[in-house]
Design a protein around this motif. Sequence first.
Motif, short mmCIF file in Angstrom:
data_model
loop_
_atom_site.label_atom_id
_atom_site.label_comp_id
_atom_site.label_asym_id
_atom_site.label_seq_id
_atom_site.Cartn_x
_atom_site.Cartn_y
_atom_site.Cartn_z
N ARG A 165 0.88 -1.06 -0.10
CA ARG A 165 -0.10 0.13 0.11
C ARG A 165 0.88 1.22 0.09
N ALA A 166 0.47 2.38 -0.82
CA ALA A 166 0.93 3.47 -0.82
C ALA A 166 0.19 4.24 0.10
N ILE A 167 1.06 5.27 0.87
CA ILE A 167 0.37 6.25 1.83
C ILE A 167 0.88 7.50 1.37
N ALA A 168 -0.14 8.61 1.43
CA ALA A 168 0.49 9.85 1.21
C ALA A 168 -0.02 10.62 2.49
N VAL A 169 1.28 11.25 2.94
CA VAL A 169 1.26 11.83 4.35
C VAL A 169 1.66 13.04 4.42
N ARG A 170 0.90 14.07 5.09
CA ARG A 170 1.40 15.24 5.60
C ARG A 170 1.34 15.38 7.02
N SER A 171 2.45 15.55 7.64
CA SER A 171 2.59 15.37 9.34
C SER A 171 4.04 16.55 9.69
N PRO A 172 3.70 16.98 10.78
CA PRO A 172 5.02 17.42 11.36
C PRO A 172 5.62 16.47 11.94
N ARG A 173 5.21 14.98 12.13
CA ARG A 173 5.96 14.04 12.58
C ARG A 173 6.88 13.42 11.65
N PRO A 174 8.03 12.98 12.01
CA PRO A 174 9.07 12.03 11.05
C PRO A 174 8.52 11.05 10.43
#
Length: 344
Positions: A165-174
């Motif tokens: 699975r590919a996951i697109a992420v926006r987050s302040p976490r590493p």
Amino acid sequence: MEALAQRLSHLDSEAGGALRVVMYFDTLIRRRVDLPALARASAALAECVAGIRLHGTGRVIRVGPDGRPAPTPPAPASTSTPITLDEEEIGTVWLERPTPPGPLDELLLDRLALGAAAVLERYGPASTTMADPALIELVISPGTDDAARTRALRLLGFPADLPLRAIAVRSPRPLDRIGGLICPAHPVKAAPLAEAGVILAPTVDPARFPDGTRAGIGAADRPDRSWQQARTALRFTTDRQPVVHHDDLGALALLAHIPQEALRDNKDVTAIDRLATAGDDLDTLDAYCATGSVRQAADTLHLHHSSVARRLTQIGRTLGIELTEPAGLTRARLALTAWRLRGG
């Protein structure tokens, strides 16, 4: 080792016995034994069934004091201790003693849990690693041929036939920290791209994304197709629904393919623009669209339902939509979703 276990089973001093238990497990860890060997040694020392369970994979090891697999069904645990690694509980160890717990059972399990954590850290699945973005892009790019994609997957450490699975992420976490949370039992690769961070993982637990993270999850299909789905799902995320699985969008995913100029020209979408400048009206409409109920929206907003009803009446006038009608609610939901997809 068996002779040592026999001597330790007849301890005449609790203090001396505790020291010997510690030395016993230190020896096992130095010898780099695996989990089954660790369970066998613990069962022999305790003279009862010892068990190890890993939460991520569901793997269970139960061994009797004779070193053989313990019979089923298991007896109730007389004593148990969690296995922790990097401050996260990843499993449990226990004893199935038919008599009351012995004076050193807690210490024995504490050392067994430490030993299991050491084994898993040494031999268990690799934690999330930040990968070369160029390799990640080869895997998820629709223009990559099959041979190049297979080679890139192999270099990343993934079998070519493993569903990812590919996951697109926006987050302040590493990204590596997020990957380790959502897929603790399997290798995960991650890399930052211009538009969003990408994580490739065999499995995903949506409930484990940390607060403040927006994520779109693609299906377990070809990595390039999964990445396109993940990017689309990310566009549908909101504060109330920060994680969206593409499979859950259904026909709503079609809205992502509407040209931007068509969205700009739609009167319902432009009406949302006016609403966005009017205090809490947008939040009220969002809560109502999400719940479909005035009372549930009021509960979400921590307001009285009559106050929410008055707001919705005014919002309906601004939009030119009768929000209390099913067709009006559907229209408002579509307008609000399209407004977000447009970049609102």
